[in-house]
Structures are given as structure tokens and as C-alpha cells.
Design a protein around this motif. Structure first.
Motif, short mmCIF file in Angstrom:
data_model
loop_
_atom_site.label_atom_id
_atom_site.label_comp_id
_atom_site.label_asym_id
_atom_site.label_seq_id
_atom_site.Cartn_x
_atom_site.Cartn_y
_atom_site.Cartn_z
N PRO A 356 -7.78 53.81 -0.35
CA PRO A 356 -8.00 53.09 -1.61
C PRO A 356 -8.21 54.02 -2.80
CG PRO A 356 -9.30 52.13 0.17
CD PRO A 356 -8.73 53.40 0.70
N GLY A 357 -8.91 55.15 -2.58
CA GLY A 357 -9.12 56.09 -3.67
C GLY A 357 -7.82 56.72 -4.13
N ARG A 358 -6.97 57.09 -3.18
CA ARG A 358 -5.68 57.68 -3.54
C ARG A 358 -4.81 56.67 -4.29
NH1 ARG A 358 -6.16 59.74 1.93
NH2 ARG A 358 -4.62 58.20 2.69
N ALA A 359 -4.86 55.41 -3.87
CA ALA A 359 -4.06 54.38 -4.54
C ALA A 359 -4.53 54.15 -5.97
CB ALA A 359 -4.13 53.08 -3.73
N ALA A 360 -5.86 54.18 -6.16
CA ALA A 360 -6.39 53.96 -7.51
C ALA A 360 -5.97 55.08 -8.45
CB ALA A 360 -7.91 53.85 -7.45
N LEU A 361 -6.07 56.33 -8.00
CA LEU A 361 -5.66 57.44 -8.84
C LEU A 361 -4.15 57.43 -9.07
CD1 LEU A 361 -7.73 60.61 -7.91
CD2 LEU A 361 -7.76 59.29 -10.01
N ALA A 362 -3.40 57.04 -8.07
CA ALA A 362 -1.94 56.96 -8.24
C ALA A 362 -1.59 55.98 -9.34
CB ALA A 362 -1.29 56.54 -6.92
N HIS A 363 -2.33 54.88 -9.45
CA HIS A 363 -2.06 53.89 -10.50
C HIS A 363 -2.33 54.48 -11.88
CE1 HIS A 363 -1.55 50.00 -12.35
NE2 HIS A 363 -2.76 50.08 -12.89
N VAL A 364 -3.39 55.31 -12.00
CA VAL A 364 -3.66 55.96 -13.29
C VAL A 364 -2.50 56.86 -13.68
CG1 VAL A 364 -5.17 57.61 -14.49
CG2 VAL A 364 -6.17 55.83 -13.05
N GLY A 365 -1.91 57.53 -12.68
CA GLY A 365 -0.78 58.40 -12.95
C GLY A 365 0.46 57.68 -13.45
N ASP A 366 0.50 56.35 -13.28
CA ASP A 366 1.64 55.58 -13.78
C ASP A 366 1.64 55.49 -15.30
OD1 ASP A 366 2.48 55.16 -11.20
OD2 ASP A 366 1.50 53.19 -11.01
N VAL A 367 0.44 55.55 -15.92
CA VAL A 367 0.34 55.34 -17.37
C VAL A 367 -0.16 56.57 -18.10
CG1 VAL A 367 0.00 52.86 -17.16
CG2 VAL A 367 -1.98 54.38 -17.09
N ALA A 368 -0.66 57.57 -17.39
CA ALA A 368 -1.20 58.78 -18.01
C ALA A 368 -0.58 60.00 -17.35
CB ALA A 368 -2.72 58.81 -17.88
N GLN A 369 -0.70 61.13 -18.02
CA GLN A 369 -0.25 62.38 -17.44
C GLN A 369 -1.37 62.92 -16.57
OE1 GLN A 369 0.27 65.91 -19.97
NE2 GLN A 369 2.39 65.97 -19.27
N TRP A 399 1.55 63.21 -9.99
CA TRP A 399 0.49 64.09 -10.46
C TRP A 399 0.87 65.55 -10.25
CZ3 TRP A 399 -4.93 62.95 -11.73
CH2 TRP A 399 -5.18 61.57 -11.92
N ARG A 400 0.40 66.40 -11.12
CA ARG A 400 0.47 67.84 -10.90
C ARG A 400 -0.82 68.22 -10.18
NH1 ARG A 400 3.34 72.09 -13.33
NH2 ARG A 400 4.31 70.56 -14.71
N VAL A 401 -0.71 68.88 -9.04
CA VAL A 401 -1.86 69.05 -8.15
C VAL A 401 -2.01 70.51 -7.74
CG1 VAL A 401 -2.93 68.33 -5.98
CG2 VAL A 401 -1.55 66.71 -7.29
N ALA A 402 -3.27 70.95 -7.65
CA ALA A 402 -3.60 72.25 -7.05
C ALA A 402 -4.74 72.03 -6.06
CB ALA A 402 -4.02 73.25 -8.12
N GLN A 403 -4.61 72.61 -4.88
CA GLN A 403 -5.69 72.55 -3.91
C GLN A 403 -6.60 73.75 -4.10
OE1 GLN A 403 -2.73 71.18 -0.42
NE2 GLN A 403 -4.87 71.24 0.24
#
Length: 422
Positions: A356-369, A399-403
């Protein structure tokens, strides 16, 4: 107020008691008199101190404490100045016989005794000493402890003067390099530092939270019944939300807060309106004690803007459980989703998330950088695996991601994010 005999007072009382008993046993009146006299000295001094203190109390002396700098960053030193001033003749008389010491939280003293320098004059004394802030937060300092003895040196009284102060300690921050130009402008104007107007500068668009009110086109706004702003090069500085979640382990939470604060200041210095979002961040609205995201601050406010961002971190505390940490993060994500986040930049410093957390952040990535640093504690293979799953899911969502690993150098983490792939 604490009153007790000094070593001299105890010695006099002991000798007097022995002399009194010996005089009674031997039938010597002189020894009895000597014993009574020796016992009377500390008793009389104790009564005298009690009466004088009860009459004078704390009147006649004023205490003022100043800390420079305040707030101070964790890991830095600050100087404390305590000015003790007598306001009348009785106060000056009392001031002359006082000895001073200060009380400080262990987060300021490091568990060691404070070593102060005292400068005295007839009507005031100045106490100066350094403190070293070791941990972010608000920590008590004072009140001033004063000690005095009677004229015979047989009774010591100890009391406090003035009030307790609080020293605000900001997190440690690191100067991060300016972000690449892809972070900065509108989608069609990404060049950092562009100063010449583009062909679209005369266009108007709807107002978004974070836009400079000086760019509002009031005539068109009145005609349309909604706020419109000019899309010039300054309106093209996207608002930035720095999103963070706080892990359970205190050291990991402090590292996360320090990294998020450094990112927020780097984006602010570049010219972006910036806000913090996440667990425990006050909204600053009139709706009540809601938490989730702060208002935007603008670079034009200078040092006040930096202080406003750092002040938001003072009262942040680690989550009690991993579930609570993710719940608080999801609350902040929902707030971002409903706050006209379209077109803004979201920089997240987060740990491994559930589906659920990954899905919520993925949705933010739809409208924001979206840019994310996915944190792993490096303590177990399972933690690293969950962080990898979270990073992979966010990359697939654009998303642009760094671990990163807790405790890593902040500059290295930032550069890895700037050079990361989507």
C-alpha cells in the motif's frame, strides 16, 4: 533552598558534643560551657541563615541568560552568558558572598561539569561558559544555582536564581551541491538560471500553492474570479516538498532528519519554495493540531526561511513501530495528493514500504516529479531486500531513485540520486 553545615560546622558540632559529654561525666563546668558554646555556633548560624533568607528571598538580584548562537546545530558549540545584577544595596551585599554554578541538560553538557569563568564587579557578576550541543531537540539550561556560607563558614545554603531557559538544537546539516537543471523549471523550461523571458512568459496560468503572490495578475484574476499568475522565469521555479518518514531506531531517525533538512536547504538556496512533509510536521493551518506538511517557505525570506524549515525538525521523534512510521507517511502522502501537488517536485527520504505504501507514492509520481532515497539500515538481508523492492516499484512508476544506507555521507547520497536513473 537547601541548608546544611559545612565540614567546619560538623567538626564544631562534634567537638562540642564530645566536650559536653566529657564535662558532664567529669563534672567540669568549664567543659560543659565550652561544649554548649561550640554547639551553639552552627545552630545559631543555621537559624540566622534561615531568617535572613526568609526575609530577603530572591529580591534585589536579577538574572539574565543569553546563549549565542541560539538555535545551534548539533555538533556545534555555543557560549552561554549569565548576567547576575544587584538592584539595591542589600542585593549588592548578598551578591558579594555568592558562588555560582549552572545546571544543563546532558545533551548540552555531555555529562561533564560545566567550567565557567566568573567576572565580578560591585553590582553585578558575569558567568560565561561553553556548551556543546550533541543532539537535536529543545534542552533545558539553568536555573542558576547560588551557594553562600555564613560569616563563620559553618553553614552552607544553596538555592536557585532566575528561570530555566531552553536551547534549541537544529539537526546537523551538510551543504549539498546545486541540483541538476532537470529539477528546476517548468516542463518546457528546465534551464537553471534562465534570465531572458521565453515566448510563453506573457501567458497566464492558475495559481498553485507556493507561487509568489507578487506574480499574481490581479486584473485577469478579478475578471476570471480565480487567481492567475504570470508564467515568467521566477514563476517557473517549481515548489518542492521534502517527504520523510522516521524509522524506529533513534540513530537512523536522526540521520534521516539531517539528510532531509540538508536537501530542503539546498533546494531553498536554489530559489524553490520548499516545505517539509512527513511524520510530526505541523501543517501551520488554522484547522487545529493536524500534522503532515508545513506551509511553503520562500528563498526571498533569506535566513528567516532557513530558520523556519529547521525549526520544524526540532520536535520530531522516531516512530514507536514500523507500522506507525508507515501510517504517518501515508497520511502525509494523502495530504500531498490533495494539495494541488501537480507539477511540483517531491523529494522523499524513506525506508522500505509495504505494497500500500508503494502504491500511494506511485500515485504521487503520476502528478509530480518524484525523487526518492530509499533507506536500508544494512543490518539484515531482509531489510536490504525490502528496500530493493521499494526502489524497483518506484522506478517503474517514474520516480528517480537511489538506494542508500543509514549513516552514509549525505553528499554521496545526494549525488547518487542526481545521477540515478528512472
Amino acid at each position: 533552598m537547601r541548608r546544611r553545615p559545612t565540614p567546619r560546622g560538623w567538626a564544631l558540632a562534634a567537638v562540642g558534643l564530645v566536650a559536653l559529654q566529657a564535662g558532664i561525666g567529669l563534672g567540669s563546668l568549664d567543659l560543659v560551657r565550652i561544649g554548649v558554646l561550640l554547639l551553639a555556633v552552627p545552630v545559631t548560624a543555621l537559624v540566622s541563615v534561615m531568617v535572613v533568607d526568609a526575609v530577603r528571598g530572591r529580591r534585589g538580584i536579577v538574572v539574565h541568560r543569553e546563549v549565542r548562537p541560539d538555535p545551534v546545530h548539533a555538533g556545534q558549540e555555543a557560549e552561554v552568558r549569565v548576567d547576575i545584577r544587584a538592584t539595591d544595596r542589600a542585593g549588592r551585599a548578598r551578591l558579594a558572598g555568592l558562588r555560582f554554578s549552572e545546571q544543563a541538560a546532558v545533551e548540552l553538557s555531555g555529562g561533564r561539569a560545566l567550567r565557567a569563568r566568573v567576572t565580578r564587579r560591585a553590582d553585578h557578576a558575569l558567568v560565561r561558559y561553553p556548551v556543546r550541543a550533541t543532539q537535536r531537540g529543545r534542552w533545558p539550561l539553568g536555573p542558576l544555582v547560588v551557594t553562600r556560607t555564613d560569616m563563620f563558614g559553618v553553614v552552607r545554603s544553596r538555592t536557585t536564581l532566575g528561570t530555566e531557559s531552553q536551547v534549541a538544537v537544529w539537526p546537523t546539516v551538510v551543504a549539498l551541491p546545486a541540483p541538476s537543471d532537470v529539477l528546476v523549471g517548468e516542463p518546457d523550461r528546465v534551464a537553471l538560471g534562465a534570465r531572458s523571458p521565453s515566448t510563453d512568459d506573457a501567458n497566464l496560468r492558475d495559481y498553485r500553492e507556493g507561487d509568489d503572490l507578487r506574480r499574481v495578475h490581479w486584473t485577469s484574476s478579478a475578471r476570471r474570479g480565480t487567481l492567475l499568475v504570470r508564467s515568467d522565469e521566477r514563476a517557473g521555479m517549481r515548489p518542492v516538498s521534502v517527504l520523510l518518514d522516521l524509522p524506529v531506531r533513534a540513530s537512523a531517525a536522526e540521520w534521516t532528519i539531517s539528510l532531509a533538512a540538508s536537501i530542503a536547504l539546498a533546494m531553498l538556496d536554489t530559489g524553490h519554495p520548499v516545505r517539509l512533509a512527513g511524520a510530526g510536521i505541523a501543517t501551520g493551518t488554522a484547522a487545529g493540531p493536524a500534522r503532515g506538511a508545513s506551509p511553503y517557505v520562500h528563498a526571498r525570506s533569506g535566513l528567516e526561511a532557513r530558520a523556519a524549515l529547521l525549526d520544524l525538525t526540532l520536535d520530531l521523534a522516531p516512530a514507536r513501530t514500523s507500522a506507525e512510521s508507515e501510517t504517518q507517511l501515508l497520511d502525509a502522502v494523502r495530504l500531498l495528493d490533495t494539495s494541488q501537488a501537480a507539477g511540483e517536485i517531491v523529494v522523499a527520504v524513506i525506508g522500505p514500504l509495504s505494497a500500500p505504501g508503494r502504491a500511494a507514492l506511485a500515485h504521487v509520481g503520476d502528478v509530480a516529479q518524484g525523487w526518492a532515497m530509499v533507506r536500508a539500515d544494512g543490518r539484515s538481508a531482509g531489510d536490504a531486500r525490502d528496500a530493493h523492492h521499494t526502489a524497483t516499484a518506484l522506478r517503474r512508476s517514474g520516480w528517480r531513485v537511489a538506494q542508500v544506507t543509514t549513516g552514509e555521507d549525505a553528499v554521496e547520497c545526494w549525488l547518487r540520486l542526481l545521477g540515478g536513473a528512472r
